[in-house]
Scaffold this active site. Sequence first.
Site, PDB file in Angstrom:
ATOM      1  N   LYS A 116       0.834  -1.199   0.000  1.00  0.00           N
ATOM      2  CA  LYS A 116       0.000   0.000   0.000  1.00  0.00           C
ATOM      3  C   LYS A 116       0.869   1.250   0.000  1.00  0.00           C
ATOM      4  O   LYS A 116       2.015   1.202   0.462  1.00  0.00           O
ATOM      5  CB  LYS A 116      -0.859   0.026   1.276  1.00  0.00           C
ATOM      6  CG  LYS A 116      -1.961  -1.009   1.327  1.00  0.00           C
ATOM      7  CD  LYS A 116      -2.771  -0.873   2.606  1.00  0.00           C
ATOM      8  CE  LYS A 116      -3.884  -1.895   2.692  1.00  0.00           C
ATOM      9  NZ  LYS A 116      -4.940  -1.713   1.673  1.00  0.00           N
ATOM     10  N   ARG A 161     -10.143 -11.658   2.253  1.00  0.00           N
ATOM     11  CA  ARG A 161     -10.975 -12.735   1.701  1.00  0.00           C
ATOM     12  C   ARG A 161     -10.241 -14.071   1.748  1.00  0.00           C
ATOM     13  O   ARG A 161     -10.870 -15.120   1.850  1.00  0.00           O
ATOM     14  CB  ARG A 161     -11.425 -12.355   0.275  1.00  0.00           C
ATOM     15  CG  ARG A 161     -10.312 -12.223  -0.709  1.00  0.00           C
ATOM     16  CD  ARG A 161     -10.718 -11.423  -1.959  1.00  0.00           C
ATOM     17  NE  ARG A 161     -10.832  -9.985  -1.707  1.00  0.00           N
ATOM     18  CZ  ARG A 161     -11.167  -9.092  -2.628  1.00  0.00           C
ATOM     19  NH1 ARG A 161     -11.451  -9.478  -3.864  1.00  0.00           N
ATOM     20  NH2 ARG A 161     -11.252  -7.811  -2.322  1.00  0.00           N
TER      21      ARG A 161
END
Length: 493
Positions: free
Chosen positions: A270, A344
């Site tokens: 990020k 996920r």
Amino acid sequence: MRIEFVTADVQAGANAALAVLAYEAAALSPEAKAVNEATGGALARAVAGGRFTGAKGQVLDLIAPAGLEAARVVLVGVDGSGAPEPEAVEQAAASAFQAVKASGVTELVLKLGGDAETAARVAFGVKLAAYRFDKYRTTEKAEKKPSVTVVKVAAADPAKAQKAFAALEPLADGVLFARDLVSEPANILHPQEFAARVQGLESLGLEVEILGEAEMAKLGMGSLLGVGQGSVRESQLAIIKWNGAADKSAQPVAFVGKGVCFDTGGISIKPADGMEDMKWDMGGAAAVAGLMHALAGRKAKVNAIGILGLVENMPDGNAQRPGDVVTSMSGQTIEVINTDAEGRLVLADALWYCQDRFKPKFMIDLATLTGAIIISLGHDYAGLFSNNDGLSDKLLAAGKAERENLWRLPMPAAYEKQIESPIADVKNIGGRPAGSITAALFLQKFVNGVPWAHLDIASVAWKKPSTDPTIPDGAAGFGVRLLNRLVADAYEG
Ligand code: BES
Ligand code: MN
Ligand code: ZN
């Protein structure tokens, strides 16, 4: 801070603020009328000279009115034309507390309605509003700290009010437990520390099991383990059980939380700006832990399971790479296109394990899963995705009742095309369109047809600024109240 219940004739002293209610059109409540009389009409004059209308959340702060000993009087708006519902008073109490907490007064006396249920809600609202994460502040000057140390809640029958609060307080304790976890920095709250704090809940009567990496490897949890493999911190799976139903073998309800203790993005790293926010990427797991805390605290008549997937997502020589293929516990293979779509991957194995081992009535997962849910809904709604309309409707109702709003989004089968992989059963990202929906479609592949709902709470786990007086800026503890209400209204007894 201490909260006590006192009789309705309590007098606010010279170091105290006195809070009373106003309804719409600035109509004074009976307690406010008494203040107005004692002060020779000062309250009515203050209302007439300003824009206070009695709308919800409005506060009029009167300093040292003649005729009363109190240092301040706060008139709090609550809408409606007469004595409000206990839930509305909860927010009014929180607003009153926020208005005076750092004003210099050491005491707040709340006269917001005398019945036991209302008084209990007042205490509940104040307890949530007074939350502060200040354990790492060692040099804060006294004059910057909250001044209110005693809160007195007026009630017709203080003992009865105390009893009503005893039924409500475990819920506040659960919310505050979740907020503490979310607020902790990631150098302190790594997966094993999170697991240790959850283990501590055994003192409430919960049963806790912790699986480490070796046990998860044996179960075939390649999807979860891949996320943690770049971290020096060991990944953990925490399993929390509450067996409160009369029938101890009754099918449980189950809650699964994303607990990414820090999300750097991994090799798909990020940007630096704002990355510190990713310490709260375990807000889903914190909510599940807080819920289990609350259920045990109030001895809920339900069998419930909480499962937390606890990992740290780091770049490293041993980290998983974009393009890697992992095998999940379900047997399905996953091509990891972006290592930043890690939540996920954690949930895929946690959900599969949950239904495989516990055969629950339903599973609800909570996860700070996608930035896209913030773009879709802003910060006042979490996203709801489900394969079951009945469960969805119950969740929507519970959310409304607890002011933890959900908005249901569709899960069109056609969008599954976006997560097809050329070399594995599925890939972990679906491109920019409908990012939150393709994330939910991914999760659905790991629920094995069990009634399931996914709450994407990336939009609501952290409130800055907060627009709710019961939630100070920062960790909201979102999900604890919602799920406690769902259980209480639909799955107990
Ligand atoms: N933890 C983030 C989601 C997130 C973003 C939560 C902002 C709170 C605020 C999640 O793991 C993530 O990185 N998601 C990616 C998914 C993408 C790579 C498909 C995202 O939302 O950008
Ligand atoms: Mn991520
Ligand atoms: Zn994440």
